[in-house]
Write an enzyme that holds these catalytic residues in place. Sequence first.
Site, PDB file in Angstrom:
ATOM      1  N   CYS A  70       0.842  -1.196   0.000  1.00 59.84           N
ATOM      2  CA  CYS A  70       0.000   0.000   0.000  1.00 59.84           C
ATOM      3  C   CYS A  70       0.880   1.250   0.000  1.00 59.84           C
ATOM      4  O   CYS A  70       2.071   1.173   0.258  1.00 59.84           O
ATOM      5  CB  CYS A  70      -0.870   0.021   1.225  1.00 59.84           C
ATOM      6  SG  CYS A  70      -1.772  -1.502   1.490  1.00 59.84           S
ATOM      7  N   ARG A 119       1.746   1.103  -5.920  1.00 58.19           N
ATOM      8  CA  ARG A 119       1.949   0.253  -4.735  1.00 58.19           C
ATOM      9  C   ARG A 119       0.682  -0.508  -4.345  1.00 58.19           C
ATOM     10  O   ARG A 119       0.724  -1.400  -3.515  1.00 58.19           O
ATOM     11  CB  ARG A 119       2.395   1.105  -3.547  1.00 58.19           C
ATOM     12  CG  ARG A 119       3.776   1.674  -3.718  1.00 58.19           C
ATOM     13  CD  ARG A 119       4.156   2.459  -2.500  1.00 58.19           C
ATOM     14  NE  ARG A 119       4.363   1.606  -1.354  1.00 58.19           N
ATOM     15  CZ  ARG A 119       5.541   1.198  -0.924  1.00 58.19           C
ATOM     16  NH1 ARG A 119       6.626   1.564  -1.544  1.00 58.19           N
ATOM     17  NH2 ARG A 119       5.640   0.425   0.133  1.00 58.19           N
ATOM     18  N   TRP A 173      -3.739  -1.982  -1.136  1.00 57.97           N
ATOM     19  CA  TRP A 173      -3.744  -3.307  -1.757  1.00 57.97           C
ATOM     20  C   TRP A 173      -4.146  -4.249  -0.632  1.00 57.97           C
ATOM     21  O   TRP A 173      -3.406  -4.437   0.334  1.00 57.97           O
ATOM     22  CB  TRP A 173      -2.342  -3.628  -2.271  1.00 57.97           C
ATOM     23  CG  TRP A 173      -2.236  -4.919  -3.027  1.00 57.97           C
ATOM     24  CD1 TRP A 173      -2.665  -5.169  -4.305  1.00 57.97           C
ATOM     25  CD2 TRP A 173      -1.635  -6.134  -2.568  1.00 57.97           C
ATOM     26  NE1 TRP A 173      -2.372  -6.458  -4.649  1.00 57.97           N
ATOM     27  CE2 TRP A 173      -1.741  -7.082  -3.608  1.00 57.97           C
ATOM     28  CE3 TRP A 173      -1.025  -6.525  -1.378  1.00 57.97           C
ATOM     29  CZ2 TRP A 173      -1.267  -8.379  -3.504  1.00 57.97           C
ATOM     30  CZ3 TRP A 173      -0.544  -7.821  -1.273  1.00 57.97           C
ATOM     31  CH2 TRP A 173      -0.658  -8.737  -2.328  1.00 57.97           C
ATOM     32  N   ASN A 221       0.601   0.782   6.636  1.00 58.85           N
ATOM     33  CA  ASN A 221       1.064  -0.313   5.778  1.00 58.85           C
ATOM     34  C   ASN A 221       1.648  -1.380   6.689  1.00 58.85           C
ATOM     35  O   ASN A 221       2.278  -1.056   7.696  1.00 58.85           O
ATOM     36  CB  ASN A 221       2.188   0.147   4.849  1.00 58.85           C
ATOM     37  CG  ASN A 221       1.680   1.004   3.719  1.00 58.85           C
ATOM     38  OD1 ASN A 221       0.473   1.146   3.526  1.00 58.85           O
ATOM     39  ND2 ASN A 221       2.600   1.586   2.973  1.00 58.85           N
ATOM     40  N   GLY A 222       1.505  -2.638   6.290  1.00 50.43           N
ATOM     41  CA  GLY A 222       2.054  -3.723   7.100  1.00 50.43           C
ATOM     42  C   GLY A 222       0.938  -4.588   7.636  1.00 50.43           C
ATOM     43  O   GLY A 222      -0.193  -4.551   7.154  1.00 50.43           O
ATOM     44  N   GLU A 232      10.990 -15.667 -17.242  1.00 45.14           N
ATOM     45  CA  GLU A 232      10.638 -14.252 -17.132  1.00 45.14           C
ATOM     46  C   GLU A 232       9.663 -13.843 -18.249  1.00 45.14           C
ATOM     47  O   GLU A 232       8.707 -13.101 -18.012  1.00 45.14           O
ATOM     48  CB  GLU A 232      11.920 -13.406 -17.165  1.00 45.14           C
ATOM     49  CG  GLU A 232      11.728 -11.901 -17.171  1.00 45.14           C
ATOM     50  CD  GLU A 232      10.933 -11.365 -15.994  1.00 45.14           C
ATOM     51  OE1 GLU A 232      10.668 -12.110 -15.038  1.00 45.14           O
ATOM     52  OE2 GLU A 232      10.519 -10.194 -16.066  1.00 45.14           O
ATOM     53  N   LYS A 270       6.023 -12.328 -17.353  1.00 46.89           N
ATOM     54  CA  LYS A 270       5.576 -11.012 -17.846  1.00 46.89           C
ATOM     55  C   LYS A 270       4.284 -11.178 -18.630  1.00 46.89           C
ATOM     56  O   LYS A 270       3.346 -10.401 -18.480  1.00 46.89           O
ATOM     57  CB  LYS A 270       6.678 -10.431 -18.740  1.00 46.89           C
ATOM     58  CG  LYS A 270       6.876  -8.975 -18.671  1.00 46.89           C
ATOM     59  CD  LYS A 270       7.753  -8.499 -17.528  1.00 46.89           C
ATOM     60  CE  LYS A 270       7.426  -9.040 -16.171  1.00 46.89           C
ATOM     61  NZ  LYS A 270       8.363  -8.714 -15.140  1.00 46.89           N
ATOM     62  N   GLU A 324       1.298 -11.994 -16.348  1.00 44.69           N
ATOM     63  CA  GLU A 324       1.045 -10.899 -15.415  1.00 44.69           C
ATOM     64  C   GLU A 324       0.228  -9.776 -16.054  1.00 44.69           C
ATOM     65  O   GLU A 324      -0.686  -9.249 -15.436  1.00 44.69           O
ATOM     66  CB  GLU A 324       2.436 -10.384 -15.001  1.00 44.69           C
ATOM     67  CG  GLU A 324       2.505  -9.475 -13.854  1.00 44.69           C
ATOM     68  CD  GLU A 324       3.957  -9.083 -13.553  1.00 44.69           C
ATOM     69  OE1 GLU A 324       4.879  -9.375 -14.353  1.00 44.69           O
ATOM     70  OE2 GLU A 324       4.160  -8.472 -12.508  1.00 44.69           O
ATOM     71  N   HIS A 371       9.679 -33.874 -21.219  1.00 39.68           N
ATOM     72  CA  HIS A 371       9.443 -34.641 -19.996  1.00 39.68           C
ATOM     73  C   HIS A 371       8.052 -34.368 -19.411  1.00 39.68           C
ATOM     74  O   HIS A 371       7.816 -34.635 -18.232  1.00 39.68           O
ATOM     75  CB  HIS A 371      10.523 -34.332 -18.953  1.00 39.68           C
ATOM     76  CG  HIS A 371      11.890 -34.778 -19.395  1.00 39.68           C
ATOM     77  ND1 HIS A 371      12.234 -36.106 -19.528  1.00 39.68           N
ATOM     78  CD2 HIS A 371      12.977 -34.059 -19.788  1.00 39.68           C
ATOM     79  CE1 HIS A 371      13.489 -36.198 -19.952  1.00 39.68           C
ATOM     80  NE2 HIS A 371      13.957 -34.966 -20.126  1.00 39.68           N
ATOM     81  N   LYS A 400       3.226  -3.377  -6.697  1.00 33.58           N
ATOM     82  CA  LYS A 400       4.644  -3.248  -7.036  1.00 33.58           C
ATOM     83  C   LYS A 400       5.554  -3.796  -5.944  1.00 33.58           C
ATOM     84  O   LYS A 400       6.573  -4.394  -6.219  1.00 33.58           O
ATOM     85  CB  LYS A 400       4.955  -1.769  -7.293  1.00 33.58           C
ATOM     86  CG  LYS A 400       6.378  -1.513  -7.748  1.00 33.58           C
ATOM     87  CD  LYS A 400       6.595  -1.957  -9.167  1.00 33.58           C
ATOM     88  CE  LYS A 400       8.005  -1.758  -9.651  1.00 33.58           C
ATOM     89  NZ  LYS A 400       8.270  -2.635 -10.813  1.00 33.58           N
TER      90      LYS A 400
END
Length: 604
Positions: free
Chosen positions: A2, A27, A74, A100-101, A479, A483, A486, A502, A599
């Site tokens: 947040c 954030r 968030w 936040n937290g 990656e 991406k 996401e 496999h 983020k």
Amino acid sequence: MCGIIGRVGTENAIDSLLTGLENLEYRGYDSAGVAIQNGSGIKVQKRSGKVADLKAAIDRDIADGQVGIGHTRWSTHGPPTDANAHPHTDSTSDVAVVHNGIIENYLELKQELANLGHEFTSETDTEVIPHLIQHYLDTGVDNETAFRKALGDLEGSYAVAVMISGEHVLYAARQGSPLVVGIESDAYFIASDVPAFLEYTDNVVYLEDGDVAVIRPDGLEFTDLAGNAVDRSFETVDWDPEQAGKGEYDHYMLKEIYEQPTALSQAIEGRVDPRTDTIELESFPPGTFEGIDSVQLVACGTSYHAALYGSLLLNRSGIESHALLANEYSVCAPPVDENTLVIAVTQSGETADTLGALRTAKANGAQTVTITNVVGSTAARVSEKTLLIRAGPEIGVAATKTFSSQAVMLTLLGQRAIADRTGEPSLDLETFLPALRSLPGQIETVLGSTHAKTVAQQYHDSTAYFFIGRGSGFPVALEGALKFKEITYEHAEGFASGELKHGPLALVTPETPVFAIFTGVEDEKTLKNAEEAHTRGAPLVVVAPADHPAAAVADAHLEIPDTHPELAGLLANVQLQLVSYHAAHSLERPIDKPRNLAKSVTVE
Ligand code: F6R
């Protein structure tokens, strides 16, 4: 996660609070709110949705006031509703709090306060804070004492900013979540992150864990929880607001993809001496790796992929090296001793999982280093040494330029390790260093000539997207897939090329394009793996140099310039970033703020 912003000064706070919230939206962005203190008490306006929704709904008549706090959320405790949005107040609305937290003991505190008659209106852990402060105020203590006593009851992590009715003061405290003070000529800011107030000031003080700040229009003081003064120094951040804005680009992500040549030049600058062709890394002087038996790189998400990239190169130097998911580290940490170097790779320096792993490693006696983009971040403070990637602010939730910069720093580290282990530079330093110097220019070439948009459009109605690579192409495949999923919300997976046969080959159909990355290492094997998918109907997109044999069999070809094998993956990654971007753009996804993501993830 947040975002927090607060301002106290001589002008109305509302405009800078809303600007701060817009700057912090990366954030977290499922609800937002502000609280302003004026002659008639504290007024709160908050709602679920984006900052733009809040901004449109702000009642200017009640927004006058020179001290205020704001928050963009968030969700962790409770869904993103108006009631769960911050700021939270006590029952009398005399205390407003943004946080936040995670308050780990909030259920016990909530029960105790409820037994005393406090009524709660949200499902958040945060709401216990204003009630606790109110509880202590009711015992007759002054505002600052009530704030400190409330902090003393909290277990868990917090960055809080608090306003109490009747005085022009902001109270703030940090324990495990970042907070930074900004100092302007006639105002002070408090924020979770510097970009919140960057257009107003670049003069900052980072709070440390355990710090309490009391901020008035005419001055501020820092103390510990017990009230003892602590000395905190002012710093000037060298990010300019232009850098933190979107400029002419539609999205921060695209801007940040295009900033990679600059970011990499900044990462390399001063670290490779062109006269002597030596590598100089400030926190890794020659000899650093002499006593090191093994290296563990701990990281999450995209940073984990950079760590994986780095571990391959460190292994090549002869040092046993492992990339480990930081969130798994506490349950299965490999043994460490004083000859183990644990490197936290974290763009933000605030990822709770990575901090947890770093702290575990440190407590177990390992040497610790952080590779990060954020000066003064928690990881930088926890570890003994820091190596800055100097990528500039990254606002898009999907990490792009920071991945490239992290990977480049790790290639330099690999070269340092080789020199330390063998007493002389690696045999291929002569080819590596010129290739490294050419990398920013080669990325420009890719950006200027790419057909990624056409490829994205060509396969826009596929059912899934697979990415394969070998060696340093493997983390790039992971990656590329991360991406893609996401920001497009489409199913995408990355595999080591050799793994396809496999199991994952069972997924391959004419509706599942396979992106194969060629870095110049065992390319013939990767081509065989790619053809195994292609002959079973999968469209094949190769990411490879112009005259590569794979291009002859492919349905589409994303070209990368010839380079050193350790750097080829980074050029391929730029092509894949662009494919994801254009695919997401044509699906009209909110590219900079993908659903459910934030983020900086400051919860475990
Ligand atoms: C993906 C992404 C995340 C982060 C991860 C770690 O695009 O950005 O996967 O890489 O949350 O973040 P940092 O690097 O800040 O520790």
